[in-house]
Design an enzyme around this catalytic site. Sequence first.
Site, PDB file in Angstrom:
ATOM      1  N   HIS A  19     -20.791  34.609 -46.073  1.00 27.66           N
ATOM      2  CA  HIS A  19     -21.869  35.567 -45.768  1.00 27.66           C
ATOM      3  C   HIS A  19     -23.262  34.924 -45.855  1.00 27.66           C
ATOM      4  CE1 HIS A  19     -21.266  36.703 -50.270  1.00 27.66           C
ATOM      5  NE2 HIS A  19     -21.691  35.470 -50.095  1.00 27.66           N
ATOM      6  N   ASP A  49     -27.136  29.361 -48.509  1.00 27.20           N
ATOM      7  CA  ASP A  49     -26.984  28.499 -49.663  1.00 27.20           C
ATOM      8  C   ASP A  49     -27.379  27.048 -49.396  1.00 27.20           C
ATOM      9  OD1 ASP A  49     -26.113  30.536 -51.317  1.00 27.20           O
ATOM     10  OD2 ASP A  49     -24.049  30.349 -50.639  1.00 27.20           O
TER      11      ASP A  49
END
Lengths: 447, 447
Positions: A171, A256
């Site tokens: 995600h 990330d």
Amino acid sequence: MAVKISVIGAGSAVFSLNIIKDICLTPNLQDSTISLMDINEERLETAYLICKRYAEEVGIKLNLEKTTDRRRSIAGADFVINTALAASHSRLREGWEIAKKHGYYFGGLHIVHDEAFWINFYQLKLMEDIVKDILELSPKAWLIMVANPVQAGVTYLKRKYRDLNLVGMCHGYGGVRYLARTIGLDPSKISFEVPGVNHFIWLTKFYYNGEDAYPLLKKWIEEKSGEYFEKCSTSNHQGPKPVDIFKRFGVFPIGDTATPGGGSWGYWYHTDPEVEKKWQEDPWKWFQGYFEGGLKQVENMHRIARDPNIKMTEAFPGQKSSEPIIPLVESLACDVERVIIVNILNEGELVPGIPRDYAVEVPALVSRKGVQGIRTSGLPRHILAYVYRDRIGPVEMELAAFEKGDRDLLLSLVMMDPFNKTEEQARNFLEELLNLPYHEEMRKHYR
Amino acid sequence: MAVKISVIGAGSAVFSLNIIKDICLTPNLQDSTISLMDINEERLETAYLICKRYAEEVGIKLNLEKTTDRRRSIAGADFVINTALAASHSRLREGWEIAKKHGYYFGGLHIVHDEAFWINFYQLKLMEDIVKDILELSPKAWLIMVANPVQAGVTYLKRKYRDLNLVGMCHGYGGVRYLARTIGLDPSKISFEVPGVNHFIWLTKFYYNGEDAYPLLKKWIEEKSGEYFEKCSTSNHQGPKPVDIFKRFGVFPIGDTATPGGGSWGYWYHTDPEVEKKWQEDPWKWFQGYFEGGLKQVENMHRIARDPNIKMTEAFPGQKSSEPIIPLVESLACDVERVIIVNILNEGELVPGIPRDYAVEVPALVSRKGVQGIRTSGLPRHILAYVYRDRIGPVEMELAAFEKGDRDLLLSLVMMDPFNKTEEQARNFLEELLNLPYHEEMRKHYR
């Protein structure tokens, strides 16, 4: 379309709640069989209770099963969602402590990183066991791999099991919406392209109401980022480190890519505590929050699930999550055509320059026709340079070491860390780590 | 077949003598025009005199020209051989001294390495100037690039000038013959495959009289390498370091892959003087010998060329050199079909896994049909891992920095060095280096 969905590791707090909610809120999946599987019976019961009551409240009919038997769950499944963690966070942290003692600081893939090789080892083995079960018991099922390492896992498994229906999901790209909100844009009016490899994806196209939105981002950086930095958390998605990366490289790192969870790339922002302070980085605090938040969510779900007075739709309010997992299931099962970001092999050079048998994170058109990768405009050459150096290079070394069970290659992997200085350091670290009693299996594997 | 061959940098000691000899010993090239070009008139005169007298002695008719005008030499050429060095060895060494002061020790591509970025910068500019001349003055000519950096140069130029006839060449693969002799085999009875990228090539196939010769190499290592190590020079092709690399990785590094000239890969053998001593490595001594040997050869050629009593065929006796340059010219010009090891883009995936628009070192069938790459059996995955990490990654970063003139990217290149610890270190080194007065052009290029 009634299908059977097997959720392996259904007791994982992070994903299972969203998966359960999204299934219950997808009327197309009415009458489907949902087989929740976990080896932790208490967590499994929690997931089962929440799912059961949530479905009842919203009025969707589901055949709900719970089992600690993986093969039973997989047998006959159309979809297998793997969210399982084979090794605990405490093992991750214990390895980190040893690594830090030997001079490995923050940010090298595979050591002080949440894709540490001593976690990936057990994850890759579990993934392969699941694949073997699928190929035996329901060979046409789609394996939706949510558990890390997505990049190494999809690459390894899809190369080895060519006929497997496999898609990796993350995600992280949702960070674009966070970015949009932060700079004052309505996330529903943006469009974007964020190609790369898992946990290393870059905003190469960014539009707002159909117009290039990069000037708006630049304006925010010039005028408002200072104010934002004063208030934001350390290791923030939009903090000084990601903004500096954008200034150097001309594209914004998403999800990330530059933050502790999953990415933590850019070792030079983490070379010592003073440097980290300058960049408002504190990955340890970030992870502390992440681990504690996970535990709290597990406890919270446990309590709520067992309290008959709480309505699930009130305890977990709102519409569908932004997780793309169940939309992908719906698209494949019910031919609801959608563009979804997935991790698949780079066949067709969806990201030009990355080897074709390596997993990339790209948009795909998903429907009954399957998961059809969309060719992106690719990455700038200087970002590709880092993909080769800091992602493909170490991941290929990890997979070669894993496949051969070769300790020399594992040592080579350790020596690829930016904080490795000498071979002796790498040998000492590796010896101490492998000698932990619970790593007997790994110690024997790497001869 | 009479052709025009332009030799740019004809005064370079290392190559020009072999090129001259090989032309004179190739009767197929009778009546060709050989245009020797150098900006150093004295060295040019030396090359000219040797070539003229050598041709007379062996009785081959050549139209010999000498010029300091590059464009004149290139105009009308069928072949342009580029051996030119745009920056002196003293600049290379001065940069190394600064790098060492800032903590960069031996072995990172682009810093303490003979493909240092402050040399490559001038080399790439000169190469591109030559290409522009060729495309203007003799667009069908073959550019044979012998000067370093071959890997970066072929990749950069062939991507940008798609219609250019370009081939990069390096004699490093000849190290297989050295290996064969060392272990007691007749080099004329071996066959082999050594794919990779320039200065990073690996013996993946090795036969002696048609039989796998790796068992013979292993036997030599077990039984005789100890004795050999006691007598061999430091930084030896077959010394403890290359043998250890073979033991770790299962394939032998060839040519400059593990030795100081061109390769110097494997930073962990060079982390400090004690470690180097253990591995019998002394790259500084190696380079000292290399630089001094080059100077001596220049002086020797100068003296011999001007002494009318010396016969060239006696001063430089023997048959053709083992350089593949003139055989390549003969094959292309006269349709003499040969398999020759070249550096070309990886179109057709001649080395699977390496990007298709990146230069690989592979065998090719060379004839009037052109340079036709041969698909090799490729490299083991763990070697590919290092190709990505230590070669393609940094080279792509260097080229991106060079193309954009971007100092942030140049800094990123420095921070890819295995001896880089902090950003501050990289900035300080770069500033001191770029502030050398003779680097004004480079300083202005990298804004």
